[in-house]
Design an enzyme around this catalytic site. Structure first.
Site, mmCIF file in Angstrom:
data_model
loop_
_atom_site.group_PDB
_atom_site.id
_atom_site.type_symbol
_atom_site.label_atom_id
_atom_site.label_comp_id
_atom_site.label_asym_id
_atom_site.label_seq_id
_atom_site.Cartn_x
_atom_site.Cartn_y
_atom_site.Cartn_z
ATOM 1 N N ARG A 1 8.164 9.335 -4.574
ATOM 2 C CA ARG A 1 6.884 9.981 -5.130
ATOM 3 C C ARG A 1 7.261 11.023 -6.469
ATOM 4 O O ARG A 1 6.152 11.114 -7.251
ATOM 5 C CB ARG A 1 5.957 10.609 -4.261
ATOM 6 C CG ARG A 1 5.241 9.830 -3.448
ATOM 7 C CD ARG A 1 3.982 10.491 -2.565
ATOM 8 N NE ARG A 1 3.538 9.671 -1.870
ATOM 9 C CZ ARG A 1 2.879 9.925 -0.635
ATOM 10 N NH1 ARG A 1 3.164 11.098 -0.013
ATOM 11 N NH2 ARG A 1 2.335 9.167 0.084
ATOM 12 N N GLU B 1 8.571 0.670 -1.501
ATOM 13 C CA GLU B 1 7.607 -0.196 -0.938
ATOM 14 C C GLU B 1 8.103 -1.301 0.063
ATOM 15 O O GLU B 1 7.395 -1.746 1.028
ATOM 16 C CB GLU B 1 6.711 -0.919 -2.029
ATOM 17 C CG GLU B 1 5.706 0.030 -2.644
ATOM 18 C CD GLU B 1 4.895 0.986 -1.844
ATOM 19 O OE1 GLU B 1 4.785 0.363 -0.791
ATOM 20 O OE2 GLU B 1 4.363 2.068 -2.457
ATOM 21 N N GLY C 1 16.141 -3.955 9.959
ATOM 22 C CA GLY C 1 15.821 -5.003 10.365
ATOM 23 C C GLY C 1 14.836 -5.968 9.287
ATOM 24 O O GLY C 1 14.946 -5.420 8.083
ATOM 25 N N TYR C 2 14.190 -6.893 9.711
ATOM 26 C CA TYR C 2 13.593 -7.784 8.948
ATOM 27 C C TYR C 2 14.400 -8.141 7.442
ATOM 28 O O TYR C 2 13.974 -7.573 6.485
ATOM 29 C CB TYR C 2 12.337 -7.090 8.379
ATOM 30 C CG TYR C 2 11.253 -7.133 9.488
ATOM 31 C CD1 TYR C 2 10.419 -8.050 10.109
ATOM 32 C CD2 TYR C 2 11.328 -5.792 10.266
ATOM 33 C CE1 TYR C 2 9.797 -7.740 11.213
ATOM 34 C CE2 TYR C 2 10.550 -5.670 11.470
ATOM 35 C CZ TYR C 2 9.525 -6.539 11.693
ATOM 36 O OH TYR C 2 8.783 -6.303 12.901
ATOM 37 N N TYR D 1 0.644 -7.190 -1.908
ATOM 38 C CA TYR D 1 0.630 -5.778 -1.544
ATOM 39 C C TYR D 1 1.791 -5.090 -2.404
ATOM 40 O O TYR D 1 1.660 -4.137 -3.113
ATOM 41 C CB TYR D 1 1.246 -5.517 -0.208
ATOM 42 C CG TYR D 1 1.640 -3.996 0.184
ATOM 43 C CD1 TYR D 1 0.538 -3.289 0.373
ATOM 44 C CD2 TYR D 1 2.878 -3.652 0.180
ATOM 45 C CE1 TYR D 1 0.886 -1.611 0.512
ATOM 46 C CE2 TYR D 1 3.195 -2.394 0.237
ATOM 47 C CZ TYR D 1 2.302 -1.353 0.350
ATOM 48 O OH TYR D 1 2.867 -0.127 0.397
ATOM 49 N N ASP E 1 -2.676 -2.307 2.991
ATOM 50 C CA ASP E 1 -1.712 -2.632 3.908
ATOM 51 C C ASP E 1 -2.314 -2.133 5.546
ATOM 52 O O ASP E 1 -3.532 -2.031 5.578
ATOM 53 C CB ASP E 1 -0.257 -1.485 3.694
ATOM 54 C CG ASP E 1 -0.981 0.009 3.942
ATOM 55 O OD1 ASP E 1 -2.012 0.139 3.939
ATOM 56 O OD2 ASP E 1 -0.059 1.090 3.910
ATOM 57 N N CYS F 1 -11.161 15.490 8.410
ATOM 58 C CA CYS F 1 -11.079 14.447 7.568
ATOM 59 C C CYS F 1 -11.783 14.516 6.362
ATOM 60 O O CYS F 1 -13.077 14.857 6.619
ATOM 61 C CB CYS F 1 -11.434 12.949 8.000
ATOM 62 S SG CYS F 1 -11.453 11.613 6.950
ATOM 63 N N CYS G 1 -18.020 8.072 6.430
ATOM 64 C CA CYS G 1 -17.418 7.278 7.362
ATOM 65 C C CYS G 1 -18.097 6.918 8.633
ATOM 66 O O CYS G 1 -18.688 7.999 9.233
ATOM 67 C CB CYS G 1 -15.896 7.792 7.786
ATOM 68 S SG CYS G 1 -15.254 6.715 9.190
HETATM 69 S S1 SF4 Z 1 -12.312 7.378 11.282
HETATM 70 FE FE1 SF4 Z 1 -13.359 8.072 9.467
HETATM 71 S S2 SF4 Z 1 -13.821 10.414 9.938
HETATM 72 FE FE2 SF4 Z 1 -12.172 9.607 11.197
HETATM 73 S S3 SF4 Z 1 -10.147 10.343 10.134
HETATM 74 FE FE3 SF4 Z 1 -10.765 7.794 9.848
HETATM 75 S S4 SF4 Z 1 -11.625 7.823 7.905
HETATM 76 FE FE4 SF4 Z 1 -11.832 10.037 8.665
#
Ligand code: SF4
Length: 363
Positions: free
Chosen positions: A27, A39, A83-84, A122, A140, A204, A210
């Site tokens: 990075r 990658e 590996g691989y 990818y 991925d 999160c 989500c």
């Molecule tokens: S399930 Fe949803 S809220 Fe929970 S860590 Fe994953 S992306 Fe975040």
């Protein structure tokens, strides 16, 4: 998640990434070759494992031209243990193609890069988004899991329809202003927060968007088609001694562990005694008769689609001339020099057993 929520999701995810992503060596670079190598390594390997290999590999082959000029054996040796091995062979072939056709640089268009050996959607998306800022979404395992949970996706992610849905969503979510960072942020979230077993939903940054996280149902996703049982293959190999040296054979270039050196042997037939199988396989695979077969030990090893149990025997050359059936080359090597060859992990694990016997193999 509604279309109006997407800009806010991007902002929160990128702000979280900017606040403190892991300082990984690839990075710190915009060099497309370094990003490409990382990658490829990370496709089947954990970050912690890949770090040492990455530094050593780039120390050895710091440019595309240096990699292209290397002998295949040297590249495999630098990859040994990761590996691989098809990844290393393809990386090497692709580097040679870049030198021959593109002056040793990555082509301007990702489609031309995508045409090189071992470069899939990818890899092309990761390298061109991170190194060149091209708006290509990566998908991925981490991205698949995060998106399946964001949508509470009832389709199996490894089905054609589920895969399409994940890809479309990844493309919809992608931040076109910072595609490389966004791709890395989504993968980082999957690696550190939205982990397979214990996703940390309360902390999160995108929980508000989500569905699975809000419903406390993260563990129910991603859905997958039922996994087939992993077969176990019993194998017998022989370490044949002749005048203080042992026989190793080289696997065909293509296929599992291609180009690596190993002790000869093969599958044990159902109901067959491992010692008898070893004697038979050595005769069939090398043309040699052996004597004094003694058990050396058992090694178990897991590949992606099957496991092997290796029954290893030590024995002496008795008669015959080497005639290889599948292997492409053979060598008689001093046990103390076995470590210099590119060996599969399972073969490498036999070396301490030889050493315990006082046969002089290195650790
Ligand atoms: S399930 Fe949803 S809220 Fe929970 S860590 Fe994953 S992306 Fe975040």
């Amino acid at each position: 998640m509604t279309p109006r929520e997407i800009p806010a999701l991007r902002r929160r995810l990128l702000a979280w990434y900017d606040r403190g992503h892991r300082p990984l060596p690839w990075r710190e670079s915009r060099d497309p070759y370094r990003i490409w190598v990382s990658e490829v390594m990370l496709q089947q390997t954990r970050v912690e494992t890949a770090l040492d290999y990455y530094r050593r590999f780039l120390g050895r082959f710091p440019t595309i031209a240096r990699l292209a000029a290397a002998a295949p054996e040297a590249v495999l040796k630098a990859w040994e243990g990761l590996g691989y091995y098809a990844r290393a062979r393809n990386l090497h072939r692709a580097a040679r193609a870049l030198v021959e056709r593109h002056g040793g640089r990555l082509p301007a268009e990702p489609e031309a890069f995508r045409a090189l050996p071992g470069v899939g959607d990818y890899t092309a998306a990761a390298v061109y988004s991170i190194a060149f800022g091209r708006p290509l979404a990566v998908v991925d395992g981490n991205v698949r899991r995060v998106i399946a949970r964001l949508l509470a996706l009832s389709l199996a992610v490894d089905s054609a329809a589920g895969g399409r849905r994940v890809r479309e969503t990844a493309e919809r979510l992608l931040d076109r202003g910072r595609p490389g960072d966004f791709n890395q942020a989504l993968m980082e979230l999957g690696a550190l927060v939205c982990t397979p077993r214990r996703p940390a939903c309360p902390g999160c940054p995108i929980r508000a968007f989500c569905r699975a996280g809000r419903e406390g149902a993260a563990a129910d996703y991603p859905r997958k088609t039922r996994a087939r049982p992993v077969p176990t293959v019993p194998v017998a190999v022989g370490v044949i001694f002749k005048n203080g040296r042992v026989l190793v054979t080289r696997r065909p270039e293509r296929g599992l562990l291609g180009g690596l050196w190993e002790f000869p042997g093969g599958k044990i037939e159902p109901g067959e005694d491992p010692r008898a199988a070893c004697r038979r396989e050595l005769a069939e695979e090398t043309g040699l008769a052996v004597e004094g077969l003694e058990p050396l030990g058992l090694v178990r090893h897991a590949y992606s689609h099957f496991r092997v149990v290796i029954h290893a025997f030590r024995c002496r050359f008795a008669a015959g001339r080497v005639r290889l059936r599948q292997a492409t080359a053979h060598r008689w090597v001093s046990p103390s020099r076995l470590g210099e060859l590119a060996l599969p992990q399972a073969t490498r694990r036999l070396l301490p057993l030889l050493q315990e016997r006082g046969d002089g193999a290195p650790r």
